[in-house]
Design an enzyme around this catalytic site. Structure first.
Site, PDB file in Angstrom:
ATOM      1  N   GLU A 125      71.061  11.097  59.728  1.00 20.06           N
ATOM      2  CA  GLU A 125      70.162  10.182  58.825  1.00 20.06           C
ATOM      3  C   GLU A 125      68.739  10.963  59.286  1.00 20.06           C
ATOM      4  OE1 GLU A 125      70.555   6.149  60.185  1.00 20.06           O
ATOM      5  OE2 GLU A 125      72.465   6.274  59.309  1.00 20.06           O
ATOM      6  N   GLU A 133      81.554   7.372  56.078  1.00 21.46           N
ATOM      7  CA  GLU A 133      81.499   5.938  56.473  1.00 21.46           C
ATOM      8  C   GLU A 133      81.763   5.052  55.381  1.00 21.46           C
ATOM      9  OE1 GLU A 133      77.847   5.340  58.749  1.00 21.46           O
ATOM     10  OE2 GLU A 133      78.008   7.450  59.625  1.00 21.46           O
TER      11      GLU A 133
HETATM   12  C1  XIL Z   1      76.732   0.807  63.081  1.00 22.71           C
HETATM   13  C2  XIL Z   1      78.102   0.423  63.855  1.00 22.71           C
HETATM   14  O1  XIL Z   1      79.158   0.180  62.822  1.00 22.71           O
HETATM   15  C3  XIL Z   1      77.662  -0.976  64.538  1.00 22.71           C
HETATM   16  O2  XIL Z   1      78.661  -1.552  65.353  1.00 22.71           O
HETATM   17  C4  XIL Z   1      76.475  -0.796  65.315  1.00 22.71           C
HETATM   18  O3  XIL Z   1      75.876  -1.993  65.901  1.00 22.71           O
HETATM   19  C5  XIL Z   1      75.258  -0.293  64.485  1.00 22.71           C
HETATM   20  O4  XIL Z   1      75.511   0.936  64.020  1.00 22.71           O
HETATM   21  N1  XIL Z   1      75.175   4.388  59.908  1.00 22.71           N
HETATM   22  C6  XIL Z   1      76.068   5.117  61.032  1.00 22.71           C
HETATM   23  C7  XIL Z   1      76.596   4.307  61.860  1.00 22.71           C
HETATM   24  O5  XIL Z   1      75.707   6.343  61.188  1.00 22.71           O
HETATM   25  O6  XIL Z   1      76.572   5.002  63.163  1.00 22.71           O
HETATM   26  C8  XIL Z   1      76.221   2.893  61.666  1.00 22.71           C
HETATM   27  O7  XIL Z   1      77.208   2.341  62.629  1.00 22.71           O
HETATM   28  C9  XIL Z   1      76.204   2.414  60.515  1.00 22.71           C
HETATM   29  C10 XIL Z   1      75.159   3.157  59.513  1.00 22.71           C
END
Ligand code: XIL
Length: 372
Positions: free
Chosen positions: A157, A262
């Site tokens: 990011e 994701e």
């Molecule tokens: C999220 C997790 O799923 C949660 O458990 C945590 O509280 C916050 O982060 N983008 C990403 C991930 O790269 O690491 C994030 O994961 C979701 C958005």
């Protein structure tokens, strides 16, 4: 029509076959990872209860259906390096051991990210300390798991929605070149590990251009980058299929693999002004924001199944460029979308429900592998 029939069949099996095992419930006698074995890896984000096998049902589903895992949190900086010289490898080591025992590839997540940083690092003022942290963190963490994990999201990011570099603590203290430097350090510390850039919304044209520029800069510097991860936190009301297709073409033409890292599809209304998947965004709960608190209507199950089918048809069309599809969670109960961007909602974004049972979406995904 086919999807409706498929959904009905799956639904009937789920309702009347609640005491049969998943294996028997799946009409196609296969699992996700088996079905796509010749195409791409199929992963899931895993939490501690799952890889420590305290949540035995989810752990069983995980090893049955998937061949890759991403740690949902335990390899993030805030957990793995809580202090300057204080590393906490316990959970990450258990994850790696669980994955090895079950022949799952580990897609480690993530080395350099502005969110979920440890307090000591967030408070750092001087550039020298940030540089030292940056070098130590990458060397120590990427070095420890080289040869044990398949890949690292080296930088997560780094971009704004308009494609410019986000003004994180790393950019402020280390300058625009920090992304390339992170890859340079990771390449030295983890020579046997695939190295990826990962972000949300990089399928969108402006942000995609930013990601392309990052990849080109890394390549121009003679540093290795193996792939780009499109996070894929999407909403059922606006799934950007055309942009995804354009992005697969654009990124793969740079000579890197494309991963969907994701994947989840929210079925709930997005709050107005929500931009992307920044975990720091929060909106207030209201009853209208949580329309399916008592269950997902069949019409929505079908919509979700259709959305997943459309995506997987596209992934299959470009299977030579796509390396992996990872769902952000094993089941709906685990999904972060129950608490983001609004706390305490009931979301249904994944192919497996709260009881680890396959949903219509699961059958629709498998169906994309059948010849028409
Ligand atoms: C999220 C997790 O799923 C949660 O458990 C945590 O509280 C916050 O982060 N983008 C990403 C991930 O790269 O690491 C994030 O994961 C979701 C958005």
């Amino acid at each position: 029509m086919t999807n409706v029939r498929l959904f009905t069949a799956g639904w009937l099996l789920m309702v009347f076959g609640s005491c049969v095992t998943l294996k028997h419930a799946a009409p196609l006698h296969t699992t996700l990872s088996q079905a796509f074995a010749g195409d791409f890896m199929i992963g899931a984000a895993v939490n501690t209860a799952q890889f420590e096998e305290k949540d035995t049902a989810a752990a069983a589903l995980l090893t049955q259906q998937f061949n890759a895992v991403t740690p949902e949190n335990c390899m993030k900086a805030g957990i793995i390096q809580p202090g300057w010289s204080n590393y906490n490898f316990g959970e990450a080591d258990s994850l790696v051991a669980f994955a090895a025992a079950n022949k799952l590839a580990v897609n480690a997540h993530c080395l350099i990210w502005h969110s979920q940083l440890p307090g000591f690092m967030r408070r750092m003022q001087d550039a020298d300390s940030v540089r030292q942290y940056f070098i130590n963190h990458i060397n120590t963490v990427a070095g420890r798991y080289d040869g044990k994990v398949y890949s690292w999201d080296v930088v997560n990011e780094a971009l704004n929605e308009d494609g410019s570099l986000r003004n994180t603590i790393f950019r402020q203290k280390l300058g625009d070149g920090y992304v390339t430097e992170a890859f340079r350090l990771a390449q030295a510390a983890a020579p046997h590990t695939k190295l990826y850039y990962n972000d949300y919304n990089i399928e969108q044209p402006q942000k995609r251009e930013g990601a392309i520029a990052l990849v080109r800069n890394i390549q121009k510097a003679g540093v290795r980058i193996d792939g780009v991860g499109i996070q894929g936190h999407w909403n059922i009301y606006h799934l950007p299929l055309q942009e995804i297709e354009a992005s697969i073409k654009a990124f793969s033409s740079l000579g890197v693999k494309v991963m969907f890292t994701e994947l989840d599809i929210s079925v709930l209304p997005d709050p107005p002004h929500l931009a992307g998947a920044d975990i720091n965004q929060q909106a207030l709960y209201s009853k209208q924001s949580n329309p399916f608190a008592n269950g997902l209507p069949d019409s929505m199950q079908v919509k979700l199944a259709d959305a997943y089918a459309g995506l997987f048809r596209l992934f299959l069309k470009y299977k030579s460029s796509v390396g992996r599809i990872t769902f952000w969670g094993v089941n709906d109960r685990q999904s972060w979308l129950n608490n983001w961007p609004v706390h305490g909602r009931t979301n249904y974004p994944l192919p497996f429900d709260r009881q680890n049972k396959p949903k219509a979406a699961f059958y629709a995904i498998l169906k994309t592998k059948q010849k028409p």
